[in-house]
Design a protein around this motif. Structure first.
Motif, PDB file in Angstrom:
ATOM      1  N   LYS A  95       0.538  -1.422  -0.144  1.00  0.00           N
ATOM      2  CA  LYS A  95      -0.007   0.683   0.176  1.00  0.00           C
ATOM      3  C   LYS A  95       1.247   1.154   0.132  1.00  0.00           C
ATOM      4  O   LYS A  95       0.137   2.542  -0.224  1.00  0.00           O
ATOM      5  CB  LYS A  95      -0.866   0.107   1.446  1.00  0.00           C
ATOM      6  CG  LYS A  95      -2.038  -1.061   1.161  1.00  0.00           C
ATOM      7  CD  LYS A  95      -2.571  -1.128   1.825  1.00  0.00           C
ATOM      8  CE  LYS A  95      -4.397  -2.001   2.013  1.00  0.00           C
ATOM      9  NZ  LYS A  95      -5.243  -1.293   0.765  1.00  0.00           N
ATOM     10  N   GLY A  96       2.454   1.106   0.309  1.00  0.00           N
ATOM     11  CA  GLY A  96       3.293   2.126  -0.573  1.00  0.00           C
ATOM     12  C   GLY A  96       3.896   3.037   1.165  1.00  0.00           C
ATOM     13  O   GLY A  96       3.912   3.472   1.365  1.00  0.00           O
ATOM     14  N   ILE A  97       3.047   1.995   2.238  1.00  0.00           N
ATOM     15  CA  ILE A  97       3.757   2.502   3.883  1.00  0.00           C
ATOM     16  C   ILE A  97       5.496   1.719   3.850  1.00  0.00           C
ATOM     17  O   ILE A  97       5.283   0.563   4.276  1.00  0.00           O
ATOM     18  CB  ILE A  97       3.346   2.322   4.769  1.00  0.00           C
ATOM     19  CG1 ILE A  97       2.129   2.855   4.822  1.00  0.00           C
ATOM     20  CG2 ILE A  97       3.932   2.661   5.869  1.00  0.00           C
ATOM     21  CD1 ILE A  97       1.269   2.351   6.426  1.00  0.00           C
ATOM     22  N   VAL A  98       6.389   2.329   3.761  1.00  0.00           N
ATOM     23  CA  VAL A  98       8.403   1.321   3.820  1.00  0.00           C
ATOM     24  C   VAL A  98       8.765   2.319   4.760  1.00  0.00           C
ATOM     25  O   VAL A  98       8.776   3.600   5.217  1.00  0.00           O
ATOM     26  CB  VAL A  98       8.905   1.802   2.710  1.00  0.00           C
ATOM     27  CG1 VAL A  98      10.061   1.028   3.065  1.00  0.00           C
ATOM     28  CG2 VAL A  98       8.220   0.750   1.511  1.00  0.00           C
ATOM     29  N   LEU A  99       9.013   1.310   5.418  1.00  0.00           N
ATOM     30  CA  LEU A  99      10.085   2.373   6.830  1.00  0.00           C
ATOM     31  C   LEU A  99      11.689   1.371   7.023  1.00  0.00           C
ATOM     32  O   LEU A  99      11.610  -0.001   6.790  1.00  0.00           O
ATOM     33  CB  LEU A  99       9.173   1.445   8.334  1.00  0.00           C
ATOM     34  CG  LEU A  99      10.577   1.319   9.201  1.00  0.00           C
ATOM     35  CD1 LEU A  99      10.396   2.646   9.407  1.00  0.00           C
ATOM     36  CD2 LEU A  99      10.112   0.275  10.239  1.00  0.00           C
ATOM     37  N   CYS A 100      12.243   2.397   7.075  1.00  0.00           N
ATOM     38  CA  CYS A 100      13.348   2.397   7.205  1.00  0.00           C
ATOM     39  C   CYS A 100      13.744   2.363   8.370  1.00  0.00           C
ATOM     40  O   CYS A 100      14.459   3.469   8.885  1.00  0.00           O
ATOM     41  CB  CYS A 100      14.198   3.539   5.920  1.00  0.00           C
ATOM     42  SG  CYS A 100      16.459   3.487   6.813  1.00  0.00           S
ATOM     43  N   ARG A 101      14.431   1.480   8.603  1.00  0.00           N
ATOM     44  CA  ARG A 101      14.532   1.420  10.543  1.00  0.00           C
ATOM     45  C   ARG A 101      15.483   1.616  11.029  1.00  0.00           C
ATOM     46  O   ARG A 101      16.437   1.584   9.989  1.00  0.00           O
ATOM     47  CB  ARG A 101      14.175  -0.359  10.406  1.00  0.00           C
ATOM     48  CG  ARG A 101      12.955  -1.469  10.159  1.00  0.00           C
ATOM     49  CD  ARG A 101      13.742  -2.659  10.200  1.00  0.00           C
ATOM     50  NE  ARG A 101      13.847  -2.545  11.979  1.00  0.00           N
ATOM     51  CZ  ARG A 101      14.572  -4.110  12.318  1.00  0.00           C
ATOM     52  NH1 ARG A 101      15.446  -4.182  11.088  1.00  0.00           N
ATOM     53  NH2 ARG A 101      14.871  -4.161  13.636  1.00  0.00           N
ATOM     54  N   GLU A 102      15.952   1.571  12.681  1.00  0.00           N
ATOM     55  CA  GLU A 102      17.369   2.392  12.854  1.00  0.00           C
ATOM     56  C   GLU A 102      17.539   2.165  12.378  1.00  0.00           C
ATOM     57  O   GLU A 102      18.581   0.145  12.550  1.00  0.00           O
ATOM     58  CB  GLU A 102      16.912   2.940  14.322  1.00  0.00           C
ATOM     59  CG  GLU A 102      16.550   1.944  15.080  1.00  0.00           C
ATOM     60  CD  GLU A 102      16.249   2.269  16.453  1.00  0.00           C
ATOM     61  OE1 GLU A 102      16.245   2.805  17.414  1.00  0.00           O
ATOM     62  OE2 GLU A 102      15.741   1.148  17.341  1.00  0.00           O
TER      63      GLU A 102
END
Lengths: 247, 290
Positions: free
Chosen positions: A90-97
């Motif tokens: 759906k377009g939510i992408v996380l670049c994690r810490e």
């Protein structure tokens, strides 16, 4: 685009996020600021669906009890119970810490993995964009990512998230542990992404270089929303000045 | 004598590699130490026998069907059993061991205990190599072993799904944040590993009679090769299989065949005592799990 309403997250009886609400409009650059243990990572992971995944995993094995209450709406649709991979679709992408990359894979393979859900043409275009955004990665594309410096790994982690073609890019503490020069490089890239219209929700403890760039920001402590406002309003706020700018 | 040791050492190594490949793949890609591996291998032999003898299917239909059935069994074991305890190392070991014992003892209960159960060879006849007569089936085993190791390496390094599985094995939460479903990846690796175990069964079991105890022996063989070579390394797997294969052949040729089975156990104990991560291993996980 994204609305978080009255979100509460408990790990056993510990309250990590307390009745938190926020909004990110399309094209906005929104910042979340807070100290260690403020709840930034939990908030990001919950929006990306990773907390939900962990909740299922813990439930199945009778482990830690995780409770998530409230609503997360994407374009008006409640995504609270949607799995992380569908949220990426759906377009939510996380670049994690802490610049997570796949250390046994080359830089180019990592970028290909970023485009796991996208078609070949989209992946090719996105990788070209990433190499343009971070020319250092183009030079290092054949190198194993475990051999990169922390700053290069952060660029790669951002690149991987971009190849996933986010509509909403979540960035969790992208400046954590980077040298000043690398921080500048990452800030430059984030600024360009925002200027090109990408919607960004970024959490950061080190607010100084980020706050001037944001459209709006939220300051949280112990999982609770303390202050909200535009970047300028936050920078003028005495409490924020004292906490984040040492003034 | 030297030619014989070289040829049969290579054949034994190929058998070891093939039987361990599925186990190593599953552990490398999903982190699950699948102690039902031997049972899946053996049940594939019985299923192939049923397809060939009870149902009368032709060989070239029975073998692919057996491989597909094993793949489905592996995926089912993941979804029904392992998924419930995923992340709990000891529980995974206990659960997969219990499933393995249940499968093996099911076949014993069904009466698969006589000496009538064996599988046909792919090609009959033998070839003379440097004065040593080698049957074609053993050459098929060497060929299939080399082919499978090469195909798996290509799959893991040059396909989208292979890259995703390797990514998931390295960092589950980062893979999830990029849209890779961890349960799907683990189930797929179980299916692939089980299908490879079935392939190993249909090419190696024609060398002897299918018996329940083979299920336990194959598990020990797979553990020994994987622990010796090191985890998550196809190179390690190949080297481990070669070392054990030749050690086994030398033991059988120059000492006493009754000591051949002890070679695995000695190798397991020595490696765990001296270099627990194996010759090419990066992680010290298996010894903590087994």
């Amino acid at each position: 685009m994204l609305e978080v309403k009255n979100l509460m997250v408990f790990f056993e009886n510990a309250l990590a996020i307390n009745d938190l609400s926020l909004e990110v409009k399309a094209g906005e650059f929104v910042g979340i600021f807070g100290s260690n243990s403020a709840g930034k990572t939990t908030l990001m992971n919950t929006i990306a669906g990773l907390t939900l995944h962990k909740q299922y995993r813990e439930q199945r094995k009778g482990g830690e009890r995780i409770t998530i209450v409230g609503k997360i709406l994407l374009d008006g649709e409640d995504i609270m119970l949607i799995k992380p991979d569908y949220r990426v679709k759906k377009g939510i992408v996380l670049c994690r810490e802490r610049h997570p990359v796949f250390k046994d894979n080359t830089v180019h393979e990592n970028l290909l993995l970023g485009g796991y859900l996208r078609n070949g043409r989209e992946v090719k275009e996105s990788i070209e964009f990433v190499y343009d955004l971070f020319p250092a990665l183009d030079r290092l594309k054949g190198r194993k990512s475990g051999l990169l410096s922390g700053g290069e790994q952060e660029m790669l982690a951002i690149g991987m998230a971009l190849v996933a073609r986010p509509r909403l890019l979540l960035m969790d503490e992208p400046l954590l542990g980077l040298s000043p020069a690398m921080q500048q490089e990452v800030v430059r890239a984030v600024k360009r992404l925002s200027q090109e219209g990408l919607t960004i929700l970024l959490s950061e403890q080190y607010a100084r270089p980020i706050m001037p760039l944001i459209d709006r920001g939220y300051v949280i402590e112990n999982g609770t929303l303390i202050v909200t406002g535009t970047g300028e309003e936050l920078m003028d706020n005495p409490e924020v000045k004292a906490a984040y700018f040492g003034m | 004598m030297t030619s014989s040791v070289l040829i049969f050492g290579l054949v034994n190594s190929a058998i070891l590699m093939l039987t361990a490949l599925g186990f190593s793949l599953i552990f490398g890609l999903s982190g699950v130490a699948n102690l039902a591996h031997g049972a899946i291998y053996l049940s594939s032999g019985y299923v192939a026998w049923i397809f060939l003898n009870s149902l009368g299917l032709p060989y070239f239909l029975a073998v692919p069907l057996t491989i597909v059935a094993a793949g489905l069994l592996g995926a089912a074991i993941y979804w029904l059993v392992i998924m419930r305890v995923r992340g709990l190392g000891l529980s995974e070991v206990i659960a997969t061991f219990a499933v393995g014992v249940a499968i093996l003892e099911f076949f014993r209960w069904m009466g698969f205990v006589t000496y009538e159960f064996n599988l046909p060879v792919l090609i009959k006849g033998s070839l003379d190599i440097s004065g040593v007569s080698v049957d074609y089936q053993r050459l098929v085993i060497v060929g299939v072993g080399i082919l499978m190791a090469a195909l798996l390496w290509l799959f893991a390094h040059h396909t989208k799904i292979g890259l995703a599985l390797r990514g998931m094995a390295q960092d589950e939460y980062t893979a999830l944040s990029l849209g890779i479903d961890s349960d799907w990846a683990a189930a797929l690796s179980m299916a692939l590993g089980s299908a490879i175990a079935a392939l190993a069964a249909v090419v190696t079991l024609p060398l002897g009679i299918i018996s329940i105890n083979l299920g336990y022996e194959v598990l020990i063989m797979a553990l020994a090769v994987t622990v010796l070579g090191g985890l998550e390394s196809i190179t390690g797997l190949v080297v481990g299989a070669l070392l054990l294969g030749f050690a086994r052949t030398v033991t059988g040729t120059y000492f006493d065949p009754k000591w051949m089975e002890v070679v695995y156990l000695i190798a397991l104990v020595l490696v765990l005592a001296v270099k627990p991560s194996g010759l090419f291993g990066k992680y010290k996980e298996l010894e903590e799990r087994v």
